[in-house]
Design a protein around this motif. Structure first.
Motif, PDB file in Angstrom:
ATOM      1  N   UNK A  23      91.702  64.708  25.287  1.00  0.00           N
ATOM      2  CA  UNK A  23      90.858  64.294  26.412  1.00  0.00           C
ATOM      3  C   UNK A  23      89.853  63.230  25.986  1.00  0.00           C
ATOM      4  N   UNK A  24      89.311  63.372  24.784  1.00  0.00           N
ATOM      5  CA  UNK A  24      88.317  62.405  24.313  1.00  0.00           C
ATOM      6  C   UNK A  24      88.929  61.009  24.176  1.00  0.00           C
ATOM      7  N   UNK A  25      90.095  60.920  23.581  1.00  0.00           N
ATOM      8  CA  UNK A  25      90.749  59.615  23.414  1.00  0.00           C
ATOM      9  C   UNK A  25      91.064  58.996  24.769  1.00  0.00           C
ATOM     10  N   UNK A  26      91.530  59.819  25.705  1.00  0.00           N
ATOM     11  CA  UNK A  26      91.843  59.298  27.034  1.00  0.00           C
ATOM     12  C   UNK A  26      90.591  58.786  27.734  1.00  0.00           C
ATOM     13  N   UNK A  27      89.499  59.528  27.632  1.00  0.00           N
ATOM     14  CA  UNK A  27      88.245  59.079  28.257  1.00  0.00           C
ATOM     15  C   UNK A  27      87.730  57.792  27.614  1.00  0.00           C
ATOM     16  N   UNK A  28      87.855  57.671  26.304  1.00  0.00           N
ATOM     17  CA  UNK A  28      87.372  56.474  25.636  1.00  0.00           C
ATOM     18  C   UNK A  28      88.194  55.240  26.021  1.00  0.00           C
ATOM     19  N   UNK A  29      89.495  55.417  26.166  1.00  0.00           N
ATOM     20  CA  UNK A  29      90.338  54.297  26.579  1.00  0.00           C
ATOM     21  C   UNK A  29      90.009  53.889  28.016  1.00  0.00           C
ATOM     22  N   UNK A  30      89.815  54.867  28.894  1.00  0.00           N
ATOM     23  CA  UNK A  30      89.449  54.542  30.275  1.00  0.00           C
ATOM     24  C   UNK A  30      88.079  53.864  30.336  1.00  0.00           C
ATOM     25  N   UNK A  31      87.142  54.320  29.525  1.00  0.00           N
ATOM     26  CA  UNK A  31      85.819  53.687  29.497  1.00  0.00           C
ATOM     27  C   UNK A  31      85.919  52.254  28.976  1.00  0.00           C
ATOM     28  N   UNK A  32      86.747  52.026  27.972  1.00  0.00           N
ATOM     29  CA  UNK A  32      86.924  50.670  27.447  1.00  0.00           C
ATOM     30  C   UNK A  32      87.549  49.770  28.508  1.00  0.00           C
ATOM     31  N   UNK A  33      88.517  50.305  29.239  1.00  0.00           N
ATOM     32  CA  UNK A  33      89.160  49.538  30.310  1.00  0.00           C
ATOM     33  C   UNK A  33      88.138  49.175  31.380  1.00  0.00           C
ATOM     34  N   UNK A  34      87.261  50.089  31.699  1.00  0.00           N
ATOM     35  CA  UNK A  34      86.278  49.882  32.758  1.00  0.00           C
ATOM     36  C   UNK A  34      85.157  48.933  32.332  1.00  0.00           C
ATOM     37  N   UNK A  35      84.775  48.977  31.048  1.00  0.00           N
ATOM     38  CA  UNK A  35      83.613  48.219  30.600  1.00  0.00           C
ATOM     39  C   UNK A  35      83.933  46.840  30.021  1.00  0.00           C
ATOM     40  N   UNK A  36      85.039  46.714  29.341  1.00  0.00           N
ATOM     41  CA  UNK A  36      85.270  45.518  28.544  1.00  0.00           C
ATOM     42  C   UNK A  36      86.613  44.892  28.911  1.00  0.00           C
TER      43      UNK A  36
END
Length: 155
Positions: A23-36
């Motif tokens: 779950x952590x890796x998935x959230x980090x990838x989604x956050x990266x997609x959203x932010x950068x």
């Protein structure tokens, strides 16, 4: 006289079940997609929505991917609008969870650029392991064995 190793199921230990989601890796990838926006091209090339284990994460990635393909900025409001427009969720609880996750990701700090490929690799590997068919010779799951020796009369 020879000794033979006999195996029996070990009642003390349940068979190990590997965790096939992160779950952590998935959230980090989604956050990266959203932010950068620098990571979007890489993410679009190597990940698909089916790589995510959580249905909410699958829907979010699909919405973000659709927004990016339309050459629009991927903002939390745009993602929520895309999710509402799709109405893939089918139930209100799922849609609310997706919207809450979008807002959480918008407030969260995006991971550093060097870490994103690592998280992407984790997600891809786990998706591969979930898809891979694990068939045992007898069609049974592996059972931990406890061995002991018995004496065999050679005469």
């Amino acid at each position: 006289m020879s000794k033979i190793l006999i195996g029996t199921p070990d009642p003390d230990q349940p068979p190990p079940v590997p965790a096939l989601c992160d779950e952590h890796a998935e959230r980090m990838v989604l956050a990266a997609y959203l932010h950068d926006r620098r990571h979007t091209r890489h993410l679009m090339m190597v990940l698909r929505a089916t790589c995510f284990s959580s249905p909410v994460h699958k829907d979010l990635y699909g919405a973000m991917d659709a927004i990016h393909r339309h050459n629009e900025p991927c903002t939390p409001a745009a993602v929520v609008a895309e999710l509402d427009g799709r109405e893939q969720a089918g139930n209100a609880d799922h849609a609310q969870a997706a919207e809450a996750l979008v807002h959480d990701l918008a407030r969260a700090a995006a991971p550093a650029g060097a870490v994103v490929p690592h998280y992407v690799a984790i997600i891809r590997e786990l998706a591969y392991l979930r898809r891979r068919a694990t068939v045992r010779p007898e069609g049974l799951p592996p059972v931990p064995m406890r061995g002991f020796r018995i004496d065999e009369d050679d005469s």
